[in-house]
Write a protein that holds these residues in place. Structure first.
Motif: not given
Length: 421
Positions: A126, A139, A62, A68, A135-136, A172, A131
């Motif tokens: 980002l 994923n 991240v 990014q 992101w976690t 996103v 974010f």
């Protein structure tokens, strides 16, 4: 009559010896051939199949500038392409006919400024904690979805679309649009983003079938492959007639496999980068590969050091001249030190150590192995700590054995009959 020393050994004994030697060689060869595939399979089982470990592995990405940049470019482009900023400005200036010629000159700079503002908001998002949380979540879903693809099922954050495996970044884009609206850029709120702009291509679908085949074959045995290899190496040492020499051979086999694994990782990196070179994820492919394979790379470094350590251990315990000289010198120094610090009240305990030092050494080495493998967090740093623990424990045992031997010798002298003239 005494048996002549030149009398040949019985045939059964000779056959048994040859059988042990053959068994040791077979174990060594099988283990050497399976070490690299087993290490890769174990890494895949522990990293790709384990959702928690996968997220823990890719979490640091991240903060990756490459990741990014890929996401920022994709999201900014997806939004900007669906919003005709110059058209909106022309429409806004249409009612100002007297000033229209002058205002038209401002349309292009204003359009560029607005696009720049969108890009800055994308990059700010980002870099935010929001974010990082997103992101976690992405994923977690990506790992679960990729697992379904490998098992022949679809859907989720990663899916098959035509000839490509794609990552869905729609969430996103929606988050960025919401932030832009909050900052007054309401014109992006209703901008439709096509599904093709909400995804990033990860790989071509024809490769997926190859990966599925490998996965279907390797997954059932991946969990046990590496322990089996360890048992084979141990069997080679136990069956060998000359164990120190076999220990050297095992160390060489392990070290060579570490080199082979390094080559395999390098080739894999190049193939991975080449496969994604023509996709929007291409610029971030190398950092993603290196992050995902970091656990395997740390394990490879430990495997190399383990192999070299076994070579040294086999040399140290062998009957060769240099190893014997070094071993004798170190053992003598430690035992003399132990004999010099004997205390009578502890003498019996130290004599027990002397009588049982052989299996206590095995326990010491086993404790170091437990420290190394505990929690499956093998790393070069932990390797050095476990090696230091093993050396310290072995040195302490030798000191105590020397103390016990000194006590035994003193007791023998005290009970020896006194000579009379």
């Amino acid at each position: 009559m005494t048996q002549d020393s030149t009398t040949p050994m019985p045939a059964t004994t000779t056959n048994a010896s040859r059988g042990r030697t053959a068994g040791a060689v077979v174990c060594l060869v099988l283990a050497a051939l399976l070490t690299t595939p087993a290490a890769i399979a174990y890494w895949g089982q522990r990293t790709l199949n384990d959702g928690e470990r996968y997220v823990e592995t890719v979490g640091p990405l991240v903060q990756s500038p490459e990741i990014q940049e890929v996401l920022a470019t994709r999201v900014t482009t997806a939004i900007s392409q669906q919003v005709d900023i110059e058209g909106l400005l022309d429409q806004a200036f249409a009612g100002l006919s007297d000033e229209a010629p002058r205002l038209e000159l401002l349309a292009a700079p204003l359009s560029a400024a607005i696009n720049g503002a969108i890009d800055r908001q994308v990059r700010a998002f980002l870099a935010s904690d929001a974010f990082a949380d997103l992101w976690t979540r992405l994923n977690v879903r990506a790992q679960q979805a990729f697992q379904r693809i490998l098992e022949g099922r679809g859907g989720g954050a990663v899916s098959l679309q035509g000839d490509d495996v794609v990552l869905d970044v729609g969430e996103v884009i929606d988050e960025v649009k919401a932030r832009l609206v909050d900052r007054g850029m309401t014109f992006v709120e209703n901008a439709p983003i096509p599904e093709t702009d909400r995804t990033i291509v990860l790989m071509e679908a024809p490769r997926v079938q190859q990966i599925r085949t490998i996965y279907a074959f390797s997954d059932p045995v991946a969990r046990w492959a590496l322990p089996v290899v360890g048992v084979l190496y141990l069997g080679a040492v136990l069956l060998a007639r000359r164990r120190p020499r076999m220990t050297v051979a095992v160390g060489i086999a392990i070290a060579v496999n570490a080199v082979v694994l390094a080559i395999a990782l390098g080739v894999g990196r190049q193939l991975f980068s080449n496969a994604l070179a023509e996709t929007s994820f291409g610029p971030a492919s190398t950092v993603f590969y290196e992050t995902l394979s970091a656990y395997l790379e740390r394990g490879r470094q430990v495997v190399l050091m383990l192999g070299l350590a076994l070579v040294v251990a086999g040399w140290f315990t062998g009957s060769n001249r240099s190893g014997t000289a070094v071993r004798t010198a170190i053992r003598g120094a430690l035992e003399r030190f132990g004999a010099g610090v004997v205390h009578g009240q502890l003498g019996l305990g130290w004599r027990w150590v002397t009588d049982n030092v052989a299996w206590l050494r095995v326990v010491a080495v086993g404790a170091a192995v437990v420290v190394l493998a505990w929690g499956n967090e093998i790393s070069p740093e932990r390797w050095w700590w476990s090696l230091a623990l093993a050396l310290v424990l072995l040195a302490v045992l030798q000191v105590l054995a020397g103390a016990g031997r000194a006590v035994s010798q003193a007791a023998s002298r005290d009970h020896a009959p006194t000579a009379h003239a």
